[in-house]
Structures are given as structure tokens and as C-alpha cells.
Design a protein around this motif. Structure first.
Motif, PDB file in Angstrom:
ATOM      1  N   ALA A 287       5.735   2.704  -6.112  1.00  0.00           N
ATOM      2  CA  ALA A 287       4.505   3.020  -5.382  1.00  0.00           C
ATOM      3  C   ALA A 287       3.887   4.300  -5.923  1.00  0.00           C
ATOM      4  CB  ALA A 287       4.755   3.152  -3.875  1.00  0.00           C
ATOM      5  N   LYS A 288       4.469   5.421  -5.589  1.00  0.00           N
ATOM      6  CA  LYS A 288       3.820   6.728  -5.716  1.00  0.00           C
ATOM      7  C   LYS A 288       2.820   6.843  -6.871  1.00  0.00           C
ATOM      8  CE  LYS A 288       6.710   9.708  -2.948  1.00  0.00           C
ATOM      9  NZ  LYS A 288       7.889   9.083  -2.349  1.00  0.00           N
ATOM     10  N   ALA A 289       3.269   6.689  -8.109  1.00  0.00           N
ATOM     11  CA  ALA A 289       2.387   6.964  -9.252  1.00  0.00           C
ATOM     12  C   ALA A 289       1.496   5.780  -9.619  1.00  0.00           C
ATOM     13  CB  ALA A 289       3.224   7.376 -10.466  1.00  0.00           C
TER      14      ALA A 289
ATOM     15  N   VAL B 209      19.191   1.180  -3.524  1.00  0.00           N
ATOM     16  CA  VAL B 209      19.625   2.501  -3.998  1.00  0.00           C
ATOM     17  C   VAL B 209      18.571   3.118  -4.917  1.00  0.00           C
ATOM     18  CG1 VAL B 209      20.931   1.568  -5.968  1.00  0.00           C
ATOM     19  CG2 VAL B 209      21.614   3.762  -4.976  1.00  0.00           C
ATOM     20  N   GLU B 210      18.423   4.432  -4.841  1.00  0.00           N
ATOM     21  CA  GLU B 210      17.556   5.163  -5.762  1.00  0.00           C
ATOM     22  C   GLU B 210      18.357   5.514  -7.023  1.00  0.00           C
ATOM     23  OE1 GLU B 210      15.309   8.492  -3.362  1.00  0.00           O
ATOM     24  OE2 GLU B 210      17.058   7.839  -2.233  1.00  0.00           O
ATOM     25  N   PRO B 211      17.802   5.307  -8.213  1.00  0.00           N
ATOM     26  CA  PRO B 211      18.505   5.683  -9.448  1.00  0.00           C
ATOM     27  C   PRO B 211      18.748   7.188  -9.523  1.00  0.00           C
ATOM     28  CG  PRO B 211      16.680   4.208  -9.934  1.00  0.00           C
ATOM     29  CD  PRO B 211      16.534   4.597  -8.484  1.00  0.00           C
TER      30      PRO B 211
ATOM     31  N   SER C   9      19.819   9.229   1.059  1.00  0.00           N
ATOM     32  CA  SER C   9      18.699   8.492   0.460  1.00  0.00           C
ATOM     33  C   SER C   9      17.434   8.649   1.292  1.00  0.00           C
ATOM     34  CB  SER C   9      19.045   6.999   0.374  1.00  0.00           C
ATOM     35  OG  SER C   9      19.220   6.449   1.676  1.00  0.00           O
ATOM     36  N   PHE C  10      16.306   8.289   0.695  1.00  0.00           N
ATOM     37  CA  PHE C  10      15.047   8.196   1.429  1.00  0.00           C
ATOM     38  C   PHE C  10      14.346   6.920   1.013  1.00  0.00           C
ATOM     39  CE2 PHE C  10      10.535   8.786   2.209  1.00  0.00           C
ATOM     40  CZ  PHE C  10      10.562   9.135   3.552  1.00  0.00           C
ATOM     41  N   HIS C  11      14.044   6.056   2.005  1.00  0.00           N
ATOM     42  CA  HIS C  11      13.392   4.785   1.681  1.00  0.00           C
ATOM     43  C   HIS C  11      12.104   4.552   2.454  1.00  0.00           C
ATOM     44  CE1 HIS C  11      16.770   3.783  -0.829  1.00  0.00           C
ATOM     45  NE2 HIS C  11      17.609   3.940   0.172  1.00  0.00           N
ATOM     46  N   GLY C  12      11.712   5.493   3.337  1.00  0.00           N
ATOM     47  CA  GLY C  12      10.453   5.341   4.048  1.00  0.00           C
ATOM     48  C   GLY C  12      10.610   5.601   5.531  1.00  0.00           C
TER      49      GLY C  12
ATOM     50  N   LEU D 299      16.568  -1.714  -6.527  1.00  0.00           N
ATOM     51  CA  LEU D 299      16.381  -0.307  -6.902  1.00  0.00           C
ATOM     52  C   LEU D 299      15.095   0.227  -6.307  1.00  0.00           C
ATOM     53  CD1 LEU D 299      17.458  -0.409 -10.653  1.00  0.00           C
ATOM     54  CD2 LEU D 299      18.798   0.337  -8.666  1.00  0.00           C
ATOM     55  N   ASP D 300      15.202   1.312  -5.572  1.00  0.00           N
ATOM     56  CA  ASP D 300      14.030   2.000  -5.034  1.00  0.00           C
ATOM     57  C   ASP D 300      13.557   2.991  -6.101  1.00  0.00           C
ATOM     58  OD1 ASP D 300      12.178   3.627  -3.835  1.00  0.00           O
ATOM     59  OD2 ASP D 300      13.272   3.809  -1.937  1.00  0.00           O
ATOM     60  N   GLU D 301      12.550   2.547  -6.870  1.00  0.00           N
ATOM     61  CA  GLU D 301      11.972   3.409  -7.919  1.00  0.00           C
ATOM     62  C   GLU D 301      10.595   3.927  -7.478  1.00  0.00           C
ATOM     63  OE1 GLU D 301      12.880   3.902 -11.537  1.00  0.00           O
ATOM     64  OE2 GLU D 301      14.414   2.355 -11.881  1.00  0.00           O
ATOM     65  N   VAL D 302      10.429   4.066  -6.163  1.00  0.00           N
ATOM     66  CA  VAL D 302       9.145   4.551  -5.631  1.00  0.00           C
ATOM     67  C   VAL D 302       8.817   5.926  -6.221  1.00  0.00           C
ATOM     68  CG1 VAL D 302       7.997   5.365  -3.519  1.00  0.00           C
ATOM     69  CG2 VAL D 302       9.192   3.168  -3.529  1.00  0.00           C
ATOM     70  N   GLN D 303       9.834   6.764  -6.371  1.00  0.00           N
ATOM     71  CA  GLN D 303       9.611   8.102  -6.930  1.00  0.00           C
ATOM     72  C   GLN D 303       9.930   8.176  -8.416  1.00  0.00           C
ATOM     73  OE1 GLN D 303      10.711  12.759  -5.786  1.00  0.00           O
ATOM     74  NE2 GLN D 303      10.699  11.164  -4.267  1.00  0.00           N
ATOM     75  N   THR D 304      10.979   7.464  -8.854  1.00  0.00           N
ATOM     76  CA  THR D 304      11.443   7.593 -10.234  1.00  0.00           C
ATOM     77  C   THR D 304      10.658   6.715 -11.212  1.00  0.00           C
ATOM     78  OG1 THR D 304      13.091   5.910  -9.711  1.00  0.00           O
ATOM     79  CG2 THR D 304      13.822   8.209  -9.616  1.00  0.00           C
TER      80      THR D 304
ATOM     81  N   ASN E 121       0.784  -1.241   0.000  1.00  0.00           N
ATOM     82  CA  ASN E 121       0.000   0.000   0.000  1.00  0.00           C
ATOM     83  C   ASN E 121       0.813   1.286   0.000  1.00  0.00           C
ATOM     84  OD1 ASN E 121      -2.473  -1.670   0.646  1.00  0.00           O
ATOM     85  ND2 ASN E 121      -1.190  -2.065   2.420  1.00  0.00           N
ATOM     86  N   SER E 122       2.127   1.189  -0.021  1.00  0.00           N
ATOM     87  CA  SER E 122       2.948   2.396   0.062  1.00  0.00           C
ATOM     88  C   SER E 122       4.372   2.084  -0.373  1.00  0.00           C
ATOM     89  CB  SER E 122       2.977   2.916   1.503  1.00  0.00           C
ATOM     90  OG  SER E 122       3.703   2.014   2.315  1.00  0.00           O
ATOM     91  N   GLY E 123       5.154   3.147  -0.485  1.00  0.00           N
ATOM     92  CA  GLY E 123       6.560   2.988  -0.836  1.00  0.00           C
ATOM     93  C   GLY E 123       7.343   2.292   0.266  1.00  0.00           C
ATOM     94  N   ALA E 124       7.091   2.713   1.507  1.00  0.00           N
ATOM     95  CA  ALA E 124       7.800   2.098   2.623  1.00  0.00           C
ATOM     96  C   ALA E 124       7.509   0.595   2.673  1.00  0.00           C
ATOM     97  CB  ALA E 124       7.391   2.761   3.939  1.00  0.00           C
ATOM     98  N   GLU E 125       6.257   0.229   2.461  1.00  0.00           N
ATOM     99  CA  GLU E 125       5.912  -1.201   2.492  1.00  0.00           C
ATOM    100  C   GLU E 125       6.563  -1.955   1.334  1.00  0.00           C
ATOM    101  OE1 GLU E 125       1.756  -2.375   3.097  1.00  0.00           O
ATOM    102  OE2 GLU E 125       1.451  -0.364   3.862  1.00  0.00           O
ATOM    103  N   ALA E 126       6.672  -1.321   0.193  1.00  0.00           N
ATOM    104  CA  ALA E 126       7.341  -1.969  -0.933  1.00  0.00           C
ATOM    105  C   ALA E 126       8.803  -2.240  -0.572  1.00  0.00           C
ATOM    106  CB  ALA E 126       7.238  -1.106  -2.188  1.00  0.00           C
ATOM    107  N   ASN E 127       9.437  -1.263   0.090  1.00  0.00           N
ATOM    108  CA  ASN E 127      10.833  -1.447   0.493  1.00  0.00           C
ATOM    109  C   ASN E 127      10.963  -2.456   1.635  1.00  0.00           C
ATOM    110  OD1 ASN E 127      11.960   0.231  -1.437  1.00  0.00           O
ATOM    111  ND2 ASN E 127      11.727   2.063  -0.186  1.00  0.00           N
ATOM    112  N   GLU E 128      10.005  -2.473   2.569  1.00  0.00           N
ATOM    113  CA  GLU E 128      10.009  -3.499   3.626  1.00  0.00           C
ATOM    114  C   GLU E 128       9.996  -4.884   3.005  1.00  0.00           C
ATOM    115  OE1 GLU E 128       9.946  -1.731   7.574  1.00  0.00           O
ATOM    116  OE2 GLU E 128       9.939  -3.838   6.996  1.00  0.00           O
TER     117      GLU E 128
HETATM  118  C1  LIG Z   1       8.240   8.538  -1.085  1.00  0.00           C
HETATM  119  C2  LIG Z   1       9.345   7.550  -1.105  1.00  0.00           C
HETATM  120  C3  LIG Z   1       9.333   6.414  -0.286  1.00  0.00           C
HETATM  121  C4  LIG Z   1       8.282   6.184   0.784  1.00  0.00           C
HETATM  122  O1  LIG Z   1       7.011   6.051   0.255  1.00  0.00           O
HETATM  123  P1  LIG Z   1       5.739   6.121   1.260  1.00  0.00           P
HETATM  124  O2  LIG Z   1       4.583   5.794   0.348  1.00  0.00           O
HETATM  125  O3  LIG Z   1       5.690   7.498   1.806  1.00  0.00           O
HETATM  126  O4  LIG Z   1       5.946   5.109   2.307  1.00  0.00           O
HETATM  127  C5  LIG Z   1      10.351   5.494  -0.433  1.00  0.00           C
HETATM  128  N1  LIG Z   1      11.327   5.665  -1.337  1.00  0.00           N
HETATM  129  C6  LIG Z   1      11.376   6.742  -2.135  1.00  0.00           C
HETATM  130  C7  LIG Z   1      12.486   6.862  -3.127  1.00  0.00           C
HETATM  131  C8  LIG Z   1      10.401   7.733  -2.040  1.00  0.00           C
HETATM  132  O5  LIG Z   1      10.475   8.812  -2.819  1.00  0.00           O
END
Ligand SMILES: *Cc1c(COP(=O)(O)O)cnc(C)c1O
Length: 390
Positions: A244-246, A182-184, A130-133, A215-220, A101-108
């Protein structure tokens, strides 16, 4: 309505929105704002996209949720689409997807999968900035000590190295390391684009040390940088990709993709979620991905991104523009991004001061040329108001 009953985790909001359409948001008084934040790179097809709205409304009237004890018809279809997009759009990559349901959960999911796959090796290496949640494990992976401090002790097994530094990564990949996350492009870190050979270098080091490239592509991901996934601009094969995001254009949907040999480390019972993959969320994701493909959002992000970059770069007070596709940051002559964003908001433009000296732009991938012009015009006024001509 008072915010008294909301936990105080966010700063007091400067404006409250009641409605949106495409790149426009409206407050209670009917005032229009041009949205170049997109809910933090979430509404990539703009607000209230008719096809996504119709799919969600129809599914809400049909079946929202059954749990993962039972099947639904939508999750397998969305998983197949994601696997094909990971493969570039036309051929399948040959992996499997876990929905959440979210980016953090995808990374978990990715972190747990790495531990399961590693069979004892468990250290995950990630990068400073970096930011992963915000869950405890994804916070531990996040390379920002200020965010760690209030919550120690964090789960163990995380190690950080400078971003865009292959020598440091090589040193960190000892025989306890199981994966690199890692985020691209570092998004929350300020839209930081690494050297063009960095990601392929990370891939090579991971392969040499038998560590997973995650690869954390939650944003990219999903067209934002001008490719379905940012890694596709680098001719490499990741082991795990999170997104996740989009993915739901505003409905909360996350996904962790892994190539089959890695995904196979999970056995029934190892990982689960109540809501993940439910029909309502999957209807949103299916419609979002279908519109993204029909609208060629990758090509649109490339061309609109080039136009936006040109407009931003020409504004007085802007010293540079970085990023890829429609994930851009403009650096300012002075560390006054917050004031500039505030002035822009007063003039009806939403932009995000991602660093003290940088504004982030993540408009709808369907943004029009007229909207790019309007953004540049308002931002030019805001920059002049804050920084003058000095
Ligand atoms: C936003 C973001 C997350 C976390 O996503 P949430 O839906 O807020 O948990 C993780 N990784 C990256 C790269 C993000 O931009």
C-alpha cells in the motif's frame, strides 16, 4: 484553524505543512523542512513528483470513478505491472491482484482470502511486535496487546508467536492454522530485521503444514528495502503479498496480490470495495510504478541506504543502525528518541522516533547525497543538544 472538530485520535501536531517538493516540506511561513519520514514511507518519489502530479491531474479531468460494476482501462494494467514486479521485474509471477485503499484493507483482503481458501481451517498466525492495521481483524493480527485492550472482544482466529523464532512458529502451526501473516522487516515495531534464514524457514514450515505464507509488504514493498519486495532478497515464493504505502506516492492505494491457485478461492461476490481500483487511484499507481522503474529505485535505495547508514553510524550518541535499503533505524545511547526528533524538527529535519531508543529514517528513494549530508548534520546537532557529550 482550530482542530476542535477533528476526532482526537492523534497527538497535537507540532507543525502544519502546506506544500512539498521532492524531499522538502514547507509550512505557512515558507520555512523549509527536510523530510526523512515521507508520510510514513508513502512518498517514495518525494512530494509532488511532477509525473505523478500530472497523471493525477489529467485523470481527474478525464474520469475519476465508475465503481467495480464496470471496467476501467487502468486497473488491469497496474495489476499486470504489480504481478511482474512480484516476479522480480522481468517475468510475471502468475498471480492476481485485488485493489483497495490502504494497508489495513490490503491485509483484510488477505485474511478473508485465507479463510475462503482454508475451507474451515481459519487460524492466522502472526508475530509479536508486528503491525498489520487498525481495522478489527488487522488489529487482531497485530501483535501488540496494548493496542488490543480497549477494543476487545476482537475477531477470533488469531495466534501470535515471537518474531524470528521458527521453533515457536512450528509449534503454532497446528491443523487449525491456515496462514502465516508476517512482515519481512517489522516496520512500526522498530525496523526489526530477522535472521537471514528466518523468512525461508517460515516458507518451509508453511509448505510442510499446507499453510499460506502471506507477506505484509505494506511498508517494505516497492523498492524501499532495495528490492521491489523485501522477500526477493531471500529466494522464496510467497502465496500472498500485501502492499500500500508507496503505491500511489501519496494517493491512497492498496493492493493484495495472491498466486493464482490461492486467488481462485475468491468467487464473484466474496469481496468488494467501492473505491478500490478506481481510475484516479490507478492513474497515480501507474505513474508511480513507471517512475520507480525508470529511476531504478531499488538500486538507488541500496546505494543511498549504504551512505545514510554510514553517516548515521558515525554520529556521537548513535550506538547502531539497523534496517535494509532506505528503511533504517538508528539506536541511541539513551531512550531519548522523542526529544531528539523534537530537536531535529526545530532545526528543520523530520525523523520518526519509532521506539523510545530508536529513530526511523524513510527518506524519498530519490534522495540526493547533499540531502543525506544535511540530514546527518542536523541530526548531529540535535543529538548534541539532547544528549550533550556525556
Ligand atoms: C502502515 C502499515 C499497515 C497499515 O496501513 P494503513 O494504510 O495505515 O491501513 C499495515 N502493515 C504494515 C506493515 C504497515 O507498515
Amino acid at each position: 484553524m482550530s482542530r476542535e472538530w477533528l476526532m482526537h485520535t492523534y497527538a497535537d501536531p507540532p507543525v502544519t505543512f502546506v506544500r512539498g517538493s521532492g524531499s522538502a516540506l514547507y509550512d505557512r511561513d515558507g520555512r523549509r523542512y527536510l523530510d526523512f519520514v515521507s508520510g510514513l514511507a508513502v512518498t517514495s518519489l518525494g512530494h509532488a513528483h511532477p509525473a505523478v502530479a500530472a497523471a493525477v491531474a489529467e485523470q481527474a479531468k478525464t474520469l475519476c470513478h465508475v465503481s467495480n460494476l464496470y471496467g476501467n482501462e487502468l486497473a488491469p494494467e497496474v495489476a499486470a505491472t504489480i504481478d511482474r514486479l512480484i516476479g522480480g521485474g522481468t517475468t510475471h509471477a502468475g498471480g492476481q491482484v485485488f485493489f483497495c485503499n490502504s494497508g489495513a484493507e490490503a491485509n483484510e483482503c488477505a485474511l478473508k482470502l485465507a479463510r475462503r481458501w482454508g475451507m474451515g481451517r481459519h487460524v492466522v498466525v502472526s508475530t509479536w511486535g508486528s503491525f498489520h492495521g487498525r481495522t478489527l481483524a488487522t488489529l487482531a493480527a497485530t501483535g501488540q496487546l496494548a493496542k488490543h485492550e480497549p477494543f476487545v472482544p476482537l475477531p477470533e482466529g488469531f495466534r501470535h508467536v515471537p518474531y524470528d523464532d521458527l521453533a515457536a512458529l512450528e509449534h503454532a502451526l497446528d491443523d487449525t492454522a491456515v496462514a502465516v501473516l508476517v512482515e519481512p522487516v517489522q516496520g512500526e515495531g522498530g525496523v526489526v530485521v530477522p535472521s537471514s534464514d528466518y523468512l525461508s524457514g517460515v516458507r518451509r514450515l508453511c509448505s510442510e503444514r499446507n499453510a499460506l505464507l502471506m507477506l505484509d509488504e505494506v511498508q517494505t514493498g516497492l523498492g524501499r528495502t532495495g528490492a521491489w519486495f523485501a522477500f526477493q532478497r531471500h529466494q522464496l515464493q510467497p502465496d500472498v503479498v500485501t502492499m500500500a504505502k508507496a503505491l500511489g506516492n501519496g494517493m491512497p492505494v492498496g493492493a493484495c496480490w495472491a498466486r493464482s491457485e490461492v486467488a481462485a478461492a475468491f468467487r464473484p461476490g466474496d469481496h468488494a470495495t467501492t473505491f478500490g481500483g478506481q481510475p484516479l487511484a490507478m492513474a497515480a499507481a501507474r505513474a508511480t510504478l513507471a517512475v520507480m522503474e525508470a529511476e531504478n529505485v531499488c538500486e538507488r535505495a541500496v546505494s543511498a541506504g549504504a551512505s545514510l547508514r554510514e553517516r548515521l553510524g558515525a554520529l556521537p550518541g548513535v550506538t547502531g543502525v539497523r534496517g535494509e535499503g532506505l528503511l533504517l533505524a538508528a539506536t541511541l545511547r539513551a531512550a531519548r528518541a522523542e526529544e531528539v526528533a523534537r530537536e531535529a524538527l526545530r532545526r528543520g529535519l523530520l525523523v520518526n522516533p519509532v521506539r523510545p531508543d530508536a529513530l526511523r529514517f524513510a527518506p524519498s528513494l530519490l534522495v540526493s547525497v547533499a540531502e543525506l549530508d544535511e540530514c546527518a548534520a542536523i541530526l548531529g546537532e540535535a543529538l548534541a543538544a539532547v544528549m550533550g557529550d556525556a
